[in-house]
Design a protein around this motif. Structure first.
Motif, PDB file in Angstrom:
ATOM      1  N   ALA A 138      11.883  29.144  -5.335  1.00  0.00           N
ATOM      2  CA  ALA A 138      11.465  30.695  -5.742  1.00  0.00           C
ATOM      3  C   ALA A 138      12.390  30.808  -7.251  1.00  0.00           C
ATOM      4  CB  ALA A 138      12.329  31.520  -4.596  1.00  0.00           C
ATOM      5  N   GLY A 139      13.249  29.749  -7.429  1.00  0.00           N
ATOM      6  CA  GLY A 139      13.651  30.020  -8.799  1.00  0.00           C
ATOM      7  C   GLY A 139      15.257  29.753  -8.946  1.00  0.00           C
ATOM      8  N   HIS A 140      15.846  29.774  -7.625  1.00  0.00           N
ATOM      9  CA  HIS A 140      17.414  30.181  -7.811  1.00  0.00           C
ATOM     10  C   HIS A 140      18.036  28.659  -8.253  1.00  0.00           C
ATOM     11  CE1 HIS A 140      18.106  33.653  -5.660  1.00  0.00           C
ATOM     12  NE2 HIS A 140      17.106  33.480  -4.692  1.00  0.00           N
ATOM     13  N   LYS A 141      19.369  28.929  -8.742  1.00  0.00           N
ATOM     14  CA  LYS A 141      20.104  27.680  -9.071  1.00  0.00           C
ATOM     15  C   LYS A 141      21.654  28.015  -8.678  1.00  0.00           C
ATOM     16  CE  LYS A 141      17.335  26.192 -12.300  1.00  0.00           C
ATOM     17  NZ  LYS A 141      16.043  26.396 -11.567  1.00  0.00           N
ATOM     18  N   ARG A 372      13.593  42.648  -1.232  1.00  0.00           N
ATOM     19  CA  ARG A 372      12.592  42.457  -2.266  1.00  0.00           C
ATOM     20  C   ARG A 372      12.741  40.817  -2.849  1.00  0.00           C
ATOM     21  NH1 ARG A 372      14.098  46.352  -6.825  1.00  0.00           N
ATOM     22  NH2 ARG A 372      16.317  45.600  -6.326  1.00  0.00           N
ATOM     23  N   SER A 373      11.302  40.326  -2.881  1.00  0.00           N
ATOM     24  CA  SER A 373      11.437  38.666  -3.409  1.00  0.00           C
ATOM     25  C   SER A 373      12.299  38.732  -4.438  1.00  0.00           C
ATOM     26  CB  SER A 373      10.354  38.199  -3.377  1.00  0.00           C
ATOM     27  OG  SER A 373       9.646  39.084  -4.712  1.00  0.00           O
ATOM     28  N   LEU A 374      12.879  37.316  -4.934  1.00  0.00           N
ATOM     29  CA  LEU A 374      13.631  37.285  -6.139  1.00  0.00           C
ATOM     30  C   LEU A 374      12.728  37.657  -7.255  1.00  0.00           C
ATOM     31  CD1 LEU A 374      15.991  35.936  -7.774  1.00  0.00           C
ATOM     32  CD2 LEU A 374      14.851  33.994  -7.856  1.00  0.00           C
ATOM     33  N   ASN A 375      11.472  37.315  -7.543  1.00  0.00           N
ATOM     34  CA  ASN A 375      10.628  37.753  -8.414  1.00  0.00           C
ATOM     35  C   ASN A 375      10.517  39.215  -8.535  1.00  0.00           C
ATOM     36  OD1 ASN A 375       9.064  36.625 -10.706  1.00  0.00           O
ATOM     37  ND2 ASN A 375       7.764  38.366 -10.097  1.00  0.00           N
ATOM     38  N   GLU A 376      10.480  39.692  -7.378  1.00  0.00           N
ATOM     39  CA  GLU A 376      10.362  41.302  -7.698  1.00  0.00           C
ATOM     40  C   GLU A 376      11.708  41.861  -8.207  1.00  0.00           C
ATOM     41  OE1 GLU A 376       7.892  43.354  -4.003  1.00  0.00           O
ATOM     42  OE2 GLU A 376       9.437  41.882  -3.314  1.00  0.00           O
ATOM     43  N   VAL A 377      12.921  41.309  -7.904  1.00  0.00           N
ATOM     44  CA  VAL A 377      14.187  41.919  -8.529  1.00  0.00           C
ATOM     45  C   VAL A 377      14.222  41.430  -9.889  1.00  0.00           C
ATOM     46  CG1 VAL A 377      16.575  41.339  -8.302  1.00  0.00           C
ATOM     47  CG2 VAL A 377      15.366  41.743  -6.194  1.00  0.00           C
ATOM     48  N   MET A 378      13.776  39.989 -10.308  1.00  0.00           N
ATOM     49  CA  MET A 378      13.718  39.822 -11.671  1.00  0.00           C
ATOM     50  C   MET A 378      12.851  40.719 -12.359  1.00  0.00           C
ATOM     51  SD  MET A 378      15.360  36.777 -12.046  1.00  0.00           S
ATOM     52  CE  MET A 378      14.515  36.150 -13.501  1.00  0.00           C
ATOM     53  N   ASP A 379      11.771  40.891 -11.965  1.00  0.00           N
ATOM     54  CA  ASP A 379      10.667  41.872 -12.546  1.00  0.00           C
ATOM     55  C   ASP A 379      11.349  43.103 -12.827  1.00  0.00           C
ATOM     56  OD1 ASP A 379       7.933  43.707 -12.596  1.00  0.00           O
ATOM     57  OD2 ASP A 379       7.517  41.595 -13.169  1.00  0.00           O
ATOM     58  N   GLU A 380      11.889  43.674 -11.912  1.00  0.00           N
ATOM     59  CA  GLU A 380      12.506  45.125 -12.166  1.00  0.00           C
ATOM     60  C   GLU A 380      13.669  45.005 -13.110  1.00  0.00           C
ATOM     61  OE1 GLU A 380      12.883  47.739  -8.675  1.00  0.00           O
ATOM     62  OE2 GLU A 380      14.626  48.553  -9.701  1.00  0.00           O
ATOM     63  N   TYR A 432       8.642  29.405 -12.566  1.00  0.00           N
ATOM     64  CA  TYR A 432       8.577  30.141 -11.334  1.00  0.00           C
ATOM     65  C   TYR A 432       7.802  31.759 -11.404  1.00  0.00           C
ATOM     66  CZ  TYR A 432      11.963  26.790 -10.108  1.00  0.00           C
ATOM     67  OH  TYR A 432      12.436  25.522 -10.135  1.00  0.00           O
ATOM     68  N   ALA A 433       7.700  32.136 -12.686  1.00  0.00           N
ATOM     69  CA  ALA A 433       7.270  33.848 -12.682  1.00  0.00           C
ATOM     70  C   ALA A 433       5.795  33.822 -12.799  1.00  0.00           C
ATOM     71  CB  ALA A 433       8.101  34.280 -13.911  1.00  0.00           C
ATOM     72  N   PRO A 434       5.142  34.898 -12.189  1.00  0.00           N
ATOM     73  CA  PRO A 434       3.833  35.224 -12.176  1.00  0.00           C
ATOM     74  C   PRO A 434       3.450  35.460 -13.899  1.00  0.00           C
ATOM     75  CG  PRO A 434       5.035  36.804 -11.072  1.00  0.00           C
ATOM     76  CD  PRO A 434       5.879  35.683 -11.421  1.00  0.00           C
ATOM     77  N   PRO A 435       2.271  35.496 -14.132  1.00  0.00           N
ATOM     78  CA  PRO A 435       1.843  35.614 -15.555  1.00  0.00           C
ATOM     79  C   PRO A 435       2.735  37.073 -16.350  1.00  0.00           C
ATOM     80  CG  PRO A 435       0.017  34.993 -14.567  1.00  0.00           C
ATOM     81  CD  PRO A 435       1.123  35.098 -13.369  1.00  0.00           C
ATOM     82  N   GLU A 436       2.691  38.146 -15.190  1.00  0.00           N
ATOM     83  CA  GLU A 436       2.811  39.469 -15.847  1.00  0.00           C
ATOM     84  C   GLU A 436       4.507  39.364 -16.314  1.00  0.00           C
ATOM     85  OE1 GLU A 436       2.194  39.954 -12.020  1.00  0.00           O
ATOM     86  OE2 GLU A 436       0.638  38.510 -13.032  1.00  0.00           O
ATOM     87  N   THR A 437       5.300  38.634 -15.230  1.00  0.00           N
ATOM     88  CA  THR A 437       6.637  38.604 -15.446  1.00  0.00           C
ATOM     89  C   THR A 437       6.993  37.892 -16.640  1.00  0.00           C
ATOM     90  OG1 THR A 437       6.970  38.773 -13.154  1.00  0.00           O
ATOM     91  CG2 THR A 437       8.950  38.336 -14.134  1.00  0.00           C
TER      92      THR A 437
END
Ligand code: SAM
Ligand code: SF4
Length: 477
Positions: A138-141, A372-380, A432-437
């Motif tokens: 998911a991208g966590h470190k 929310r998923s990590l990407n949803e949080v990142m995106d926001e 890890y990010a989808p294209p829009e993010t």
């Protein structure tokens, strides 16, 4: 432990913890600062904006500022401090529950020994591998490992688990910092976990009010208030100087708990010359077999206000907010200076590799408010102009006291924290990010690069970004 208590030398601001909790004294301070003059409240806010940590008296002034106008001024002060000092970075992490066996009976916790409905489980090494790989994918470190209190989870077990987590690498993924939230040890035990390379050792006092503490901790070793309150002193003696404190809000009056937290900070600074790295202030949530009571319930208004007060009271301590809070509360208090949040959180045992839609309270400790998923949080976060960071540079370079440095060393954030946030975010966008993010994220990076007037430094940063695009990883300043 040496007896460091000398009543001649120490005041209530810095007295050692085992001697400090005079509830009457804390209530006295709160009461004598009731109905503060607006001028006094403004003076205290200004002291904080001038980079001073507040005293208990001053914090009591802010706690007692009850009019909507003064509360707004406190919140604006916290916003200003956050902007002025910390900028737009938010560090992201995830909790990983390793085992829910527990010998204690904390009335509020789904893992308590008497809760027969709880399905007990300790992750096997294969389970840990699957969970950590799912988190890496998911991208966590940065992780915090969470344990119940049980003879099985002794210091050696925890140290072995930490070492295993550091070894697990999947594709470009790796965990670069492992923090711990587990029952306290004796000094030898703390040395054992330190040797495994832990980041922060976090432990919450739950409530600083002893009488209440005894009412909710019904059995097991945790019932011993003094053993708990002195745990981080033993950690310090074992050489762990990176520690996190916390109070579970909803057990007793939040005003008292904020004073208790601050008192704990004072103690650390007076005795060890370094404050705790982080403060957590979770609000109590419904758990398996437990309903939140109304008497000390912390409303949303009080909660957002207390976060602003904490920011002003301890301007150079990290503040952690967790997924116990719903997204709209998180979004508000991020503006007041919360420095770390978890993202894509799943507190069900084996939950990351399974990813079920619904929470099963018999498999976890309490209910969470942000699914929310990590990407949803990142995106926001990116959408709001925040710079999500997975930076672990200070820990890796043994630069301890990073929060203090951020706060007190001019230019530290600009030369270290911000570029490292940009570099770790670029890794995330690549892997890890989808294209829009990804697109949004790189736009934000471009905007941030414009802030560097030092061409040479900006050049270095751009070079590193190019190296990340070409596949290199783990670059930092
Ligand atoms: N067992 C160790 C201990 O008690 O310190 C560490 C892990 S415990 C699972 C981590 C924290 O979860 C506790 O310190 C407590 O503050 C928090 N917690 C327990 N029950 C909770 C609830 N119902 N709502 C919110 N937080 C809770
Ligand atoms: Fe056990 Fe910790 Fe839960 Fe208490 S809070 S029951 S010690 S897991």
């Amino acid at each position: 432990m040496p007896n460091i208590y000398d009543p001649q030398k120490y005041t209530i601001e810095d007295r050692p913890m085992e001697n400090f909790l005079d509830a009457d004294e804390i209530w006295d301070i709160l009461q004598r600062n009731e109905n503060p003059d607006p001028g006094r409240v403004r003076e205290v806010i200004a002291r904080s904006l001038d980079k001073n940590r507040l005293t208990l008296e001053e914090t009591a002034v802010l706690i007692n500022a009850n009019t909507p106008e003064l509360i707004d001024e406190i919140k604006n002060g916290a916003r200003e401090l956050k902007e002025k000092v910390y900028g737009k970075r938010i560090v992201l992490f995830a909790p990983l529950y390793i085992g829910n066996l527990c010998i204690n009976n904390c009335a509020y916790c789904g893992f308590r020994a008497d809760n027969k409905k709880q399905k007990r489980l300790t992750l096997s090494t294969d389970d840990i591998r699957n969970e950590v790989m799912a988190l890496e994918d998911a991208g966590h470190k940065r992780l915090i490992l969470v344990f119940g209190e049980h003879p099985k989870y002794d210091a050696q077990f925890i140290a072995d688990t930490v070492r295993q987590v550091y070894r697990i690498k999947h594709l470009n993924g790796e965990i670069r910092r492992v923090n711990i939230n587990a029952a306290p040890f004796d000094i030898e035990g703390f040395k054992t976990v330190k040797d495994a390379g832990i980041g922060t050792y976090q432990i919450f006092q739950e409530t600083y009010h002893k009488e209440t503490y005894l009412k909710v901790h019904l059995g097991g070793k945790k019932r011993d208030f003094d053993w708990r309150i002195t745990s981080l002193d033993r950690a310090q003696e074992a050489g762990i100087d990176d520690v996190g404190i916390g109070a579970l809000l909803g057990l007793y009056d939040w005003r008292f708990e904020i004073m208790g937290l601050l008192r704990h900070v004072n103690h650390f600074e007076a005795v060890y010359n370094v404050g705790p790295h982080t403060i957590s202030f979770p609000r109590i949530k419904t758990a398996s077999g437990f309903k939140v009571r109304d008497d000390y319930n912390v409303s949303d208004e009080d909660f957002t206000r207390l976060v602003a007060i904490l920011r002003l009271a301890v301007p150079y301590t990290g503040l952690i907010l967790t997924a116990r809070e719903p997204a709209h509360i998180r979004d508000e208090v991020l503006q007041f200076g919360v420095s770390q949040i978890d993202g894509g959180t799943n507190i069900e045992m084996k939950g990351y590799s399974k990813q079920k839609e619904q929470q099963d309270l018999d498999q976890e400790q309490f209910s969470i408010g942000d699914n929310r998923s990590l990407n949803e949080v990142m995106d926001e976060l990116i959408g709001h102009g925040y710079l999500p960071s997975f930076c672990t540079a200070c820990y890796r370079l043994k630069r301890t006291g990073e929060h203090f440095m951020e706060f007190s060393v001019p230019g530290f954030i600009k030369r270290f924290c911000q570029p490292n946030a940009i570099l770790t975010m670029a890794e995330y966008l690549e892997d890890y990010a989808p294209p829009e993010t990804r697109e949004k994220g790189y736009r934000l990076i471009q905007d941030n690069l414009k802030e560097y007037s030092d061409d040479q430094f900006r050049g270095k940063l751009i070079q590193r970004l190019e190296r990340i695009k070409r596949g290199e990883r783990d670059l930092y300043f």
